[in-house]
Design a protein around this motif. Structure first.
Motif: not given
Length: 570
Positions: A160-161, A164, A173, A176, A193-195, A198, A285, A547
């Motif tokens: 995922t990281f 992104i 996107f 971030v 932020e994504v961590n 999720v 998303f 952002c």
């Protein structure tokens, strides 16, 4: 366990990644060995199930119920892909060898062993796998199974990281923060932020579902759609990129869609039983990525069309119609050619501009990496007494944008090198110096732009026009084509001119460097339709507000930052 897994992500995976491969290998060997043991102990006749005839008999006897059961059968292959979710961490041969020689045969033995166990123990259908484990090794297998689940989850989080970060590089996107957790491995990254997002989604999904079947339906729906979309994209690659024969394309399309389409039709019945979750998350998303990309592209198009012409700059004269003050101004822009609108907006509202102006354009190209000697492209804007330059800094999606000190050092080193190359090329077009420099410049341009000529899409403006060409600032330092003073002997006048301008730039640099950024507000024009107003004025504006700003993404020091505001109507 979920909270603990996501909490330790900021430490990076490089310290424990060496454990992943042994755990996964041990897991597959255990389930394969247990399956082989159950086949030998309970019923070896289950191996008849490999005959395609039983597939025909299964559907003939089951009818519609047999077809709908494909949604559950789909779960037998979901989960294996998570172990290798971040495929960019592994070379292609390792994936091929692992799946064909370890994963596939061990899965076949595991499921055949469970079938053999159920032939004699039909009451233990629920949790058949754990019931089929011999009592003497139950707890060791349980521990390895838990560790394998953590490894699979870690692979998915890391993937995922990585996705992104690549979406960020392509402008798809919102910006971030990307933290590189390893000095040795570039692909070990962490996005806070994504961590946490999720983690929240995982906890909500895990707590919200009432049983494992709904989680399985959600996973099966997601994997089936991913497989189907991947097949459709592969067809385009075979036609447009590989240019395969039409018969081969039709054969691949027919066989793949026959199998995947059958599973997909059965999975559709599971949408109301948990399969709707990945659809809703992916739709959310998609809306965010579409709004961000749409707004970014529209803003970039407006900036391109409204950029200032060189005739306007030349008409201002060496002083640009203002007072030139000591120092260097780095004007950040997304334009790789032309003078940005923000510059005219700046000098219209301020009575002074720095003695040296450098338009800095940072571009992330859809390539893995850009060599250091090809990182900066430098060009002079206007006559020498204007002291205006353009520098395009290019990064691949795996490159690291270093801190401001290192970035400034490399930028000015490329600028000084450009002055040297420019002064050496001045004596005469027919001299050995000019021919040598021209040859190196052509080779560097060829190697640089040929490497990205086959890329189908890029948000960067890479058009290089004859009246606004970009000279590779690092080309003389190319390891295969090095230019040294022993190869050329410039005249004393050339060297003196070059030293004078270099000293002038050094003096301006010692006075101070100011980073000038545009603080652009995007608004939909009055004649825009309802959906465009919603997308630009609300959704895109909200994403830009929450952002990371350009100053943070470009590592610009706040003590030398100057923001210039402007409003763009798209």
């Amino acid at each position: 366990m979920l909270v603990l897994l996501f909490t330790v992500q900021h430490h990076g995976t490089d310290k424990v990644v060496w454990l992943f491969a042994p755990i996964v290998l041990l897991w597959f060997l255990l389930i394969g060995g247990i399956g082989l043991f159950n086949i030998w102990k309970y019923d070896s006749t289950v191996l008849k199930a490999f005959s395609p005839m039983y597939v025909y008999r299964f559907f003939k006897r089951g009818g519609k119920d047999g077809w709908t059961s494909l949604g559950g059968i789909m779960l037998t292959i979901t989960g294996t892909e998570a172990l290798f979710a971040d495929l960019s961490h592994f070379p292609v041969p390792s994936i091929q060898i692992a799946f064909t020689s370890v994963v596939f045969p061990c899965l076949l033995l595991a499921y055949s062993g469970q079938a053999a166990y159920l032939m004699k123990n039909s009451d233990n259908v629920l949790n058949a796998f754990y019931h089929s484990i011999p009592d003497s090794i139950y707890w060791p297998v349980f521990i390895v199974a838990t560790a394998a689940a953590v490894v699979a989850s870690q692979s998915t989080i890391t993937a995922t990281f990585s996705l992104i970060k690549q979406a960020l590089a392509l402008g798809c996107f919102p910006r971030v923060k990307v933290v590189h957790t390893s000095k040795k491995y570039r692909h070990h990254i962490y996005i806070p932020e994504v961590n946490w997002l999720v983690m929240i989604l995982c906890i909500v999904v895990t707590a919200g579902f009432k049983n494992q079947n709904q989680i399985g339906n959600a996973s099966g729906t997601a994997v089936c759609i991913v497989m189907l979309v991947t097949t459709l994209l592969m067809i385009l690659v075979m036609i447009l990129v590989w240019r395969c024969h039409l018969i081969l394309v039709l054969l691949f399309t027919g066989l793949s869609l026959l199998i995947e389409g059958t599973y997909f039709s059965a999975v559709l019945l599971k949408v109301n039983q948990g399969g709707w979750v990945p659809l809703v998350i992916s739709a959310a998303f998609f809306i965010v990525m579409y709004a961000w990309h749409y707004g970014t592209v529209k803003r970039y198009e407006i900036e391109v069309h409204s950029k200032v012409s060189m005739a306007w700059i030349l008409g201002l004269g060496p002083s640009l119609g203002l007072v030139r003050v000591p120092g260097i101004g780095l004007v950040y822009t997304e334009l790789a050619s032309g003078v940005p609108r923000i510059f005219s907006h700046l000098i219209t509202n301020l009575p002074a501009i720095h003695n040296v102006v450098v338009f800095v354009c940072v571009k992330y190209l859809p390539v893995y990496t850009v060599q250091e000697e090809e990182r900066f492209l430098v060009k002079r804007i206007g006559p020498k007494n204007f002291h205006m330059f353009r520098c395009v800094a290019r990064y691949g999606y795996k490159d690291i944008h270093t801190k401001d000190d290192d970035f400034e050092k490399k930028l000015f080193a490329s600028l000084f090198l450009f002055l040297l190359v420019e002064s050496l090329a001045e004596p005469s077009s027919g001299s050995d110096i000019s021919s040598l420099l021209g040859q190196q410049t052509r080779q560097s341009r060829s190697s640089t732009f040929n490497s990205i000529s086959n890329i189908p899409y890029s948000t960067a403006d890479l058009s290089i026009q004859s009246n606004d060409s970009i000279v590779p600032g690092g080309s003389p330092l190319h390891e295969n084509n090095t230019l040294t003073f022993s190869d050329i002997q410039p005249s004393s006048q050339v060297v003196e001119d070059e030293i004078d301008e270099t000293e002038y730039l050094n003096n301006c640099r010692d006075v101070g460097v100011v980073h000038i950024l545009g603080n652009t507000v995007v608004r939909a024009s009055r004649n825009s339709n309802f959906w465009k107003r919603i997308t630009i004025d609300y959704l895109y504006a909200f994403l830009r507000k929450i952002c990371w700003g350009n100053s943070v993404m470009l590592n610009v020091p706040h003590e030398s930052l100057l923001n210039v505001g402007q409003v763009l109507y798209v």
